[in-house]
Design a protein around this motif. Structure first.
Motif: not given
Length: 250
Positions: A152-153, A158-162, A184-186, A211-213
């Protein structure tokens, strides 16, 4: 005031948020390594209205830790977030955190402000440590991702765009090919395929991230050069060259 309270995706009852109080209202510090958990916790606290004012980063005086990245990279990350970074060495994290917090709060009070809470990115470990620190300082301990499922974390990250990458792996468990790997998603599926026992957030020290972005970044970081090195039982990506780009830059 209640002390050592753990927040799960909301500001605890009875607390007024930084947004409600305005710029001069009580603020918060974040315990910071530059990794995904602390960053997501800070983001969720901000979304809940907490006024984050400082990032507190600590390095171990007695050994080189797995979380310790190039100080210049960490400083650039904080600048990209638009937040001051307080970085200090420690022999005891607990005592140094309290010393640094009191120094910051003292300076804030001279300006007519104060720091009333601290944000931590712990999921299932170090709860008693947070409780002790916050009880001693008589502040709120905010833990927005406490007891969340690790998948979930990752999903929320990913959903937030980090954008986060792996910068450290436990030797013998994950190979050097994972260094620099983007979350990423995988990512979770690839970890599960390798070893189902690996926690998707690295809660057992399997890996560490940077974290880069993300949505709270004013600029994004780009890794240009790095070298895989050993730090005890950890293989680490020593990032020696990086760039800071404006959002939307090609």
């Amino acid at each position: 005031m209640r002390t050592g309270v753990r927040m799960r995706m909301r500001v605890m009852k009875g607390e007024r948020s930084g947004r409600e109080e305005g710029a001069s209202g009580p603020g918060a510090v974040v315990s910071w390594t530059g990794g995904k958990d602390g960053c997501l916790a800070a983001y969720k606290a901000m979304e809940a209205g907490v006024k984050v004012r400082y990032l507190l980063s600590f390095w171990n005086r007695d050994r080189v830790g797995a979380h310790e990245v190039n100080p210049a990279l960490l400083a650039a990350q904080a600048e990209s977030l638009g937040l001051p970074l307080i970085r200090t060495g420690f022999s005891s994290y607990e005592e140094e955190f309290k010393r640094a917090f009191r120094a910051i709060d003292g300076a804030e009070r001279k300006r007519g402000a104060k720091i009333s809470s601290a944000v931590f990115g712990h999921i299932r470990t170090h709860g008693p440590l947070v409780d002790r620190i916050c009880a001693s300082l008589a502040i709120e301990g905010l833990m927005p991702i406490w007891n969340m499922n690790s998948e979930e974390v990752i999903g929320e990250l990913l959903e937030a765009g980090f954008e986060a990458v792996v910068v450290g792996v436990r030797s013998g468990l994950l190979g050097d090919e994972w260094l620099g790997r983007r979350i990423d998603g995988s990512f979770v599926a690839d970890l599960r395929a390798l070893d189902p026992a690996i926690d998707p957030c690295g809660e057992n020290g399997e890996f560490h991230t940077f974290v880069l972005d993300g949505p709270i970044f004013k600029r994004r970081l780009v890794i240009e050069e790095g070298e895989a090195i050993s730090r005890g039982a950890v293989r680490f990506l020593d990032i020696t060259e990086f760039a800071v780009e404006e959002k939307g830059a090609l």
